[in-house]
Design an enzyme around this catalytic site. Sequence first.
Site, mmCIF file in Angstrom:
data_model
loop_
_atom_site.group_PDB
_atom_site.id
_atom_site.type_symbol
_atom_site.label_atom_id
_atom_site.label_comp_id
_atom_site.label_asym_id
_atom_site.label_seq_id
_atom_site.Cartn_x
_atom_site.Cartn_y
_atom_site.Cartn_z
ATOM 1 N N PRO A 82 -57.140 39.007 -33.195
ATOM 2 C CA PRO A 82 -56.304 38.235 -32.253
ATOM 3 C C PRO A 82 -55.548 37.116 -32.956
ATOM 4 O O PRO A 82 -54.590 36.572 -32.412
ATOM 5 C CB PRO A 82 -57.307 37.692 -31.232
ATOM 6 N N GLU A 109 -67.396 38.737 -32.443
ATOM 7 C CA GLU A 109 -66.437 37.618 -32.469
ATOM 8 C C GLU A 109 -65.396 37.806 -33.568
ATOM 9 O O GLU A 109 -64.527 36.950 -33.769
ATOM 10 C CB GLU A 109 -67.162 36.285 -32.680
ATOM 11 N N ARG A 147 -44.898 57.689 -34.013
ATOM 12 C CA ARG A 147 -43.690 58.193 -33.350
ATOM 13 C C ARG A 147 -42.426 57.968 -34.183
ATOM 14 O O ARG A 147 -41.385 58.550 -33.881
ATOM 15 C CB ARG A 147 -43.550 57.655 -31.927
ATOM 16 N N ASP A 162 -34.231 53.375 -28.087
ATOM 17 C CA ASP A 162 -35.460 52.640 -27.787
ATOM 18 C C ASP A 162 -35.182 51.189 -27.458
ATOM 19 O O ASP A 162 -34.342 50.558 -28.092
ATOM 20 C CB ASP A 162 -36.387 52.597 -29.017
HETATM 21 C C1 JEE Z 1 -60.015 42.633 -33.255
HETATM 22 C C2 JEE Z 1 -63.292 41.569 -32.161
HETATM 23 C C3 JEE Z 1 -62.900 40.608 -29.932
HETATM 24 C C4 JEE Z 1 -62.914 38.445 -28.732
HETATM 25 C C5 JEE Z 1 -62.635 34.827 -29.878
HETATM 26 C C6 JEE Z 1 -61.488 32.811 -29.371
HETATM 27 C C7 JEE Z 1 -60.206 34.801 -29.705
HETATM 28 C C8 JEE Z 1 -62.588 38.401 -31.083
HETATM 29 N N1 JEE Z 1 -54.100 41.225 -29.888
HETATM 30 C C9 JEE Z 1 -55.457 41.257 -29.972
HETATM 31 N N2 JEE Z 1 -56.260 40.657 -29.101
HETATM 32 N N3 JEE Z 1 -57.526 40.831 -29.473
HETATM 33 C C10 JEE Z 1 -57.569 41.546 -30.605
HETATM 34 C C11 JEE Z 1 -58.814 41.837 -31.301
HETATM 35 C C12 JEE Z 1 -60.036 41.399 -30.734
HETATM 36 C C13 JEE Z 1 -61.202 41.576 -31.445
HETATM 37 C C14 JEE Z 1 -61.222 42.174 -32.705
HETATM 38 C C15 JEE Z 1 -58.820 42.471 -32.560
HETATM 39 C C16 JEE Z 1 -62.554 42.165 -33.149
HETATM 40 N N4 JEE Z 1 -62.479 41.218 -31.148
HETATM 41 C C17 JEE Z 1 -62.798 39.112 -29.928
HETATM 42 C C18 JEE Z 1 -62.840 37.057 -28.700
HETATM 43 C C19 JEE Z 1 -62.656 36.337 -29.862
HETATM 44 N N5 JEE Z 1 -61.459 34.252 -29.217
HETATM 45 C C20 JEE Z 1 -60.276 32.196 -28.676
HETATM 46 O O1 JEE Z 1 -59.074 32.758 -29.176
HETATM 47 C C21 JEE Z 1 -59.036 34.154 -28.992
HETATM 48 C C22 JEE Z 1 -62.512 37.014 -31.054
HETATM 49 C C23 JEE Z 1 -56.240 41.842 -30.950
HETATM 50 C C24 JEE Z 1 -55.670 42.589 -32.009
HETATM 51 N N6 JEE Z 1 -55.209 43.194 -32.855
#
Ligand code: JEE
Length: 223
Positions: A82, A109, A147, A162
Amino acid sequence: MFTIFPALVRGPLAESLLGKAIADGVVDVRVHDLRDWADDPHRSVDDEPYGGGPGMVMRAAPVFAAVESLDPDRGRVLLMSPAGRRLNQAMVRELAAEPHLSIVCGRYEGVDERVAEGLPAEEVSIGDYVTAGGELPALVVIETVTRLVPGVIGSEASHRSDSFSVPDLFDHPHYTRPREFRGLFVPEVLLSGDHAEVERWRAERARTKTRRNRPDLRPGDQG
Ligand code: JEE
């Protein structure tokens, strides 16, 4: 791609555009279970965070071992996160030009920072919202990249129109039969046979839709 949930991604990879591209051999997607590189009998891939706090962290060792086992064809290594660089169509085009990509999907996490720093891996995010892991984001990367691989869609024209092919301008609305559906009518201009007039109408509607849904974009500034 590397995941602790291979079954979560196998279904989507087997259907529709991705399923056909893979079946045709135009792209090759390999799904690896990170637990195969765990170093303990319980096949654990997570541990508690140094410094304390809620949740668990994916350990560096299984990820390093898994990705390094792919030498020499691993290509660029992406780590879904994220907190990554936000995916856009320019990045998708860049990735589609690569012969090989490796995608690491974390859970919990997130993944021990030393994966990004030491493997190294490029952190990529699909958008500003939080999923429960990297698998769905990785599928987004795989589908958007696939794609664009020559031979997958078949007609170059589908790419040119697109949304985002012309920078920051959405596609025009589309209609198909019937001419009337529940009192809603296909715009007359599309039935007129006047191609110049149809193109003017489509350009205008593309701009109005972009301004209404995405006031942050400046349609036409770059396109
Ligand atoms: C990879 C674990 C879940 C949930 C803490 C604290 C984060 C990780 N665009 C995108 N959104 N989410 C992902 C993504 C999520 C993931 C992993 C990608 C591995 N998780 C997770 C919560 C948290 N939070 C406050 O800020 C937000 C961390 C992703 C992509 N690509």
